[in-house]
Design a protein around this motif. Structure first.
Motif, PDB file in Angstrom:
ATOM      1  N   LYS A  46       0.772  -1.127   0.194  1.00 15.87           N
ATOM      2  CA  LYS A  46       0.169   0.073   0.028  1.00 15.87           C
ATOM      3  C   LYS A  46       0.975   1.227   0.064  1.00 15.87           C
ATOM      4  CE  LYS A  46      -3.896  -2.212   2.161  1.00 15.87           C
ATOM      5  NZ  LYS A  46      -4.399  -2.561   3.233  1.00 15.87           N
ATOM      6  N   ILE A  47       0.735   2.313  -0.596  1.00 12.95           N
ATOM      7  CA  ILE A  47       1.124   3.423  -0.872  1.00 12.95           C
ATOM      8  C   ILE A  47       0.326   4.632  -0.547  1.00 12.95           C
ATOM      9  CG2 ILE A  47       2.317   5.248  -2.441  1.00 12.95           C
ATOM     10  CD1 ILE A  47       2.862   2.943  -4.362  1.00 12.95           C
ATOM     11  N   ARG A  48       0.588   5.405   0.612  1.00 19.64           N
ATOM     12  CA  ARG A  48      -0.163   6.661   1.048  1.00 19.64           C
ATOM     13  C   ARG A  48       0.211   7.752   0.123  1.00 19.64           C
ATOM     14  NH1 ARG A  48      -2.880   7.129   5.498  1.00 19.64           N
ATOM     15  NH2 ARG A  48      -1.233   5.917   6.671  1.00 19.64           N
ATOM     16  N   LEU A  49      -0.765   8.205  -0.944  1.00 22.43           N
ATOM     17  CA  LEU A  49      -0.466   9.374  -1.733  1.00 22.43           C
ATOM     18  C   LEU A  49      -0.301  10.605  -0.771  1.00 22.43           C
ATOM     19  CD1 LEU A  49      -2.736   8.494  -4.899  1.00 22.43           C
ATOM     20  CD2 LEU A  49      -0.246   7.868  -4.258  1.00 22.43           C
ATOM     21  N   ALA A  50       0.149  11.847  -1.369  1.00 25.13           N
ATOM     22  CA  ALA A  50       0.351  13.009  -0.782  1.00 25.13           C
ATOM     23  C   ALA A  50      -1.077  13.573  -0.631  1.00 25.13           C
ATOM     24  CB  ALA A  50       1.022  13.772  -1.653  1.00 25.13           C
ATOM     25  N   SER A  51      -1.870  13.117  -0.993  1.00 26.52           N
ATOM     26  CA  SER A  51      -3.237  13.744  -0.754  1.00 26.52           C
ATOM     27  C   SER A  51      -3.869  12.977   0.401  1.00 26.52           C
ATOM     28  CB  SER A  51      -4.218  13.498  -2.082  1.00 26.52           C
ATOM     29  OG  SER A  51      -4.378  11.883  -2.108  1.00 26.52           O
ATOM     30  N   GLY A  52      -3.309  11.808   0.973  1.00 26.37           N
ATOM     31  CA  GLY A  52      -3.895  11.059   1.944  1.00 26.37           C
ATOM     32  C   GLY A  52      -4.586   9.808   1.543  1.00 26.37           C
ATOM     33  N   LYS A  53      -4.767   9.667   0.451  1.00 24.36           N
ATOM     34  CA  LYS A  53      -5.497   8.451  -0.081  1.00 24.36           C
ATOM     35  C   LYS A  53      -4.733   7.173  -0.367  1.00 24.36           C
ATOM     36  CE  LYS A  53      -8.882  10.883  -2.887  1.00 24.36           C
ATOM     37  NZ  LYS A  53     -10.239  10.649  -2.957  1.00 24.36           N
ATOM     38  N   ILE A  54      -5.184   6.331  -0.178  1.00 30.93           N
ATOM     39  CA  ILE A  54      -4.244   4.920  -0.209  1.00 30.93           C
ATOM     40  C   ILE A  54      -4.504   4.294  -1.588  1.00 30.93           C
ATOM     41  CG2 ILE A  54      -4.078   2.641   0.927  1.00 30.93           C
ATOM     42  CD1 ILE A  54      -3.405   4.846   2.805  1.00 30.93           C
ATOM     43  N   LEU A  55      -3.284   3.801  -2.220  1.00 34.46           N
ATOM     44  CA  LEU A  55      -3.515   2.985  -3.490  1.00 34.46           C
ATOM     45  C   LEU A  55      -2.793   1.733  -3.015  1.00 34.46           C
ATOM     46  CD1 LEU A  55      -3.787   3.176  -6.560  1.00 34.46           C
ATOM     47  CD2 LEU A  55      -1.229   4.293  -6.516  1.00 34.46           C
ATOM     48  N   ALA A  56      -3.243   0.639  -3.523  1.00 36.57           N
ATOM     49  CA  ALA A  56      -2.924  -0.764  -3.227  1.00 36.57           C
ATOM     50  C   ALA A  56      -2.360  -1.161  -4.526  1.00 36.57           C
ATOM     51  CB  ALA A  56      -4.294  -1.532  -2.949  1.00 36.57           C
ATOM     52  N   TRP A  57      -1.034  -1.820  -4.219  1.00 32.01           N
ATOM     53  CA  TRP A  57      -0.301  -2.163  -5.496  1.00 32.01           C
ATOM     54  C   TRP A  57      -1.121  -3.138  -6.264  1.00 32.01           C
ATOM     55  CZ3 TRP A  57       4.377  -0.478  -6.938  1.00 32.01           C
ATOM     56  CH2 TRP A  57       4.875  -0.909  -7.906  1.00 32.01           C
ATOM     57  N   ASP A  58      -2.050  -3.960  -5.731  1.00 34.67           N
ATOM     58  CA  ASP A  58      -2.616  -5.182  -6.319  1.00 34.67           C
ATOM     59  C   ASP A  58      -3.524  -4.325  -7.474  1.00 34.67           C
ATOM     60  OD1 ASP A  58      -1.394  -7.397  -5.229  1.00 34.67           O
ATOM     61  OD2 ASP A  58      -3.047  -7.584  -3.551  1.00 34.67           O
ATOM     62  N   ASP A  59      -3.877  -2.861  -7.132  1.00 33.08           N
ATOM     63  CA  ASP A  59      -4.782  -2.341  -8.027  1.00 33.08           C
ATOM     64  C   ASP A  59      -3.982  -2.183  -9.337  1.00 33.08           C
ATOM     65  OD1 ASP A  59      -6.885  -2.314  -6.497  1.00 33.08           O
ATOM     66  OD2 ASP A  59      -6.497  -0.598  -5.703  1.00 33.08           O
ATOM     67  N   LEU A  60      -2.669  -2.011  -9.068  1.00 33.13           N
ATOM     68  CA  LEU A  60      -1.806  -1.298 -10.253  1.00 33.13           C
ATOM     69  C   LEU A  60      -1.544  -2.764 -11.184  1.00 33.13           C
ATOM     70  CD1 LEU A  60       0.401   1.111  -8.316  1.00 33.13           C
ATOM     71  CD2 LEU A  60      -1.471   1.771 -10.097  1.00 33.13           C
ATOM     72  N   ASP A  61      -0.831  -3.698 -10.402  1.00 38.95           N
ATOM     73  CA  ASP A  61      -0.480  -4.908 -10.952  1.00 38.95           C
ATOM     74  C   ASP A  61      -0.691  -6.056 -10.524  1.00 38.95           C
ATOM     75  OD1 ASP A  61       1.516  -6.234 -12.883  1.00 38.95           O
ATOM     76  OD2 ASP A  61       3.178  -5.635 -11.727  1.00 38.95           O
ATOM     77  N   PRO A  62      -1.831  -6.602 -10.593  1.00 41.09           N
ATOM     78  CA  PRO A  62      -2.663  -7.698  -9.825  1.00 41.09           C
ATOM     79  C   PRO A  62      -1.735  -8.713  -9.935  1.00 41.09           C
ATOM     80  CG  PRO A  62      -4.410  -6.658 -11.092  1.00 41.09           C
ATOM     81  CD  PRO A  62      -3.059  -5.973 -11.438  1.00 41.09           C
ATOM     82  N   PRO A  63      -1.313  -9.610 -11.149  1.00 45.85           N
ATOM     83  CA  PRO A  63      -0.816 -10.818 -11.125  1.00 45.85           C
ATOM     84  C   PRO A  63       0.634 -10.869 -10.455  1.00 45.85           C
ATOM     85  CG  PRO A  63      -0.766  -9.722 -13.323  1.00 45.85           C
ATOM     86  CD  PRO A  63      -1.283  -8.685 -12.386  1.00 45.85           C
ATOM     87  N   HIS A  64       1.451  -9.747 -10.185  1.00 50.96           N
ATOM     88  CA  HIS A  64       2.893  -9.925  -9.894  1.00 50.96           C
ATOM     89  C   HIS A  64       3.014  -9.582  -8.431  1.00 50.96           C
ATOM     90  CE1 HIS A  64       3.182  -9.376 -14.149  1.00 50.96           C
ATOM     91  NE2 HIS A  64       3.997 -10.108 -13.893  1.00 50.96           N
ATOM     92  N   GLY A  65       1.916  -8.631  -7.772  1.00 49.98           N
ATOM     93  CA  GLY A  65       1.890  -8.269  -6.275  1.00 49.98           C
ATOM     94  C   GLY A  65       3.218  -7.485  -6.177  1.00 49.98           C
ATOM     95  N   PRO A  66       3.169  -6.877  -5.003  1.00 50.08           N
ATOM     96  CA  PRO A  66       4.250  -5.541  -4.993  1.00 50.08           C
ATOM     97  C   PRO A  66       5.589  -6.252  -4.855  1.00 50.08           C
ATOM     98  CG  PRO A  66       2.968  -6.224  -2.781  1.00 50.08           C
ATOM     99  CD  PRO A  66       2.508  -7.159  -3.740  1.00 50.08           C
ATOM    100  N   PRO A  67       6.373  -5.195  -5.293  1.00 49.31           N
ATOM    101  CA  PRO A  67       7.880  -5.530  -5.164  1.00 49.31           C
ATOM    102  C   PRO A  67       8.474  -5.541  -3.685  1.00 49.31           C
ATOM    103  CG  PRO A  67       7.824  -3.502  -6.177  1.00 49.31           C
ATOM    104  CD  PRO A  67       6.303  -4.159  -5.902  1.00 49.31           C
ATOM    105  N   GLU A  68       9.258  -5.995  -3.178  1.00 50.69           N
ATOM    106  CA  GLU A  68      10.068  -5.729  -1.768  1.00 50.69           C
ATOM    107  C   GLU A  68      10.433  -4.363  -1.977  1.00 50.69           C
ATOM    108  OE1 GLU A  68      12.626  -8.796  -0.673  1.00 50.69           O
ATOM    109  OE2 GLU A  68      11.837 -10.331  -1.572  1.00 50.69           O
TER     110      GLU A  68
END
Length: 148
Positions: free
Chosen positions: A17-39
């Motif tokens: 999960k990435i907290r954007l400067a606006s405060g919203k949370i962006l889940a990595w799975d929303d961006l690249d579901p098959p690979h999951g987040p990198p380390e």
């Protein structure tokens, strides 16, 4: 057509999960579901770049000076341009599965004048593009113009 770039910054907070400067949370799975987040270490700064390469229906590219989802609106604006002695044609195009009616000026030397008349010049029609309004909403600028 020029691509438009938008950069968004944030902080990696954990579990993909990435907290954007606006405060919203962006889940990595929303961006690249098959690979999951990198380390990524907790607290690492993140910068996302979005590149938009969309057709430009408003700036005279290839004669296109205006576009709308509404055929009636396109025909009215076409008639207004023709009353100004600007020959133009109406073409159908598709954008993200939606039918779009594109007005094209036949004489490229008249593109700037047509753009000014339709949307850029405060003394012209003052029309905003349909996509500046929520999906399915009426084009308020068109309604204001038609009602005087």
């Amino acid at each position: 057509m020029d691509a438009k770039t938008i950069t968004v910054v944030g902080t990696y907070i954990d579990l993909g999960k990435i907290r954007l400067a606006s405060g919203k949370i962006l889940a990595w799975d929303d961006l690249d579901p098959p690979h999951g987040p990198p380390e990524i270490p907790y607290g690492a700064k993140a910068e996302l770049t979005i590149v938009l390469d969309a057709p430009d229906y408003l700036h005279g590219v290839e004669g296109a000076i205006w576009a709308t989802y509404d055929r009636y609106q396109a025909e009215i604006v076409q008639g207004a341009l023709q009353s100004q002695k600007t020959a133009c044609e109406l073409r159908e195009s598709y954008l993200n599965g939606f039918r779009l009616y594109v007005l094209l000026v036949r004489d490229p030397t008249k593109s700037d004048a047509a753009i000014d008349f339709v949307w850029r010049d405060p003394g012209g029609l003052g029309l905003q593009p349909d996509w500046r309004y929520p999906a399915g909403a009426v084009n308020e600028s068109f309604l204001r113009w038609t009602k005087g």
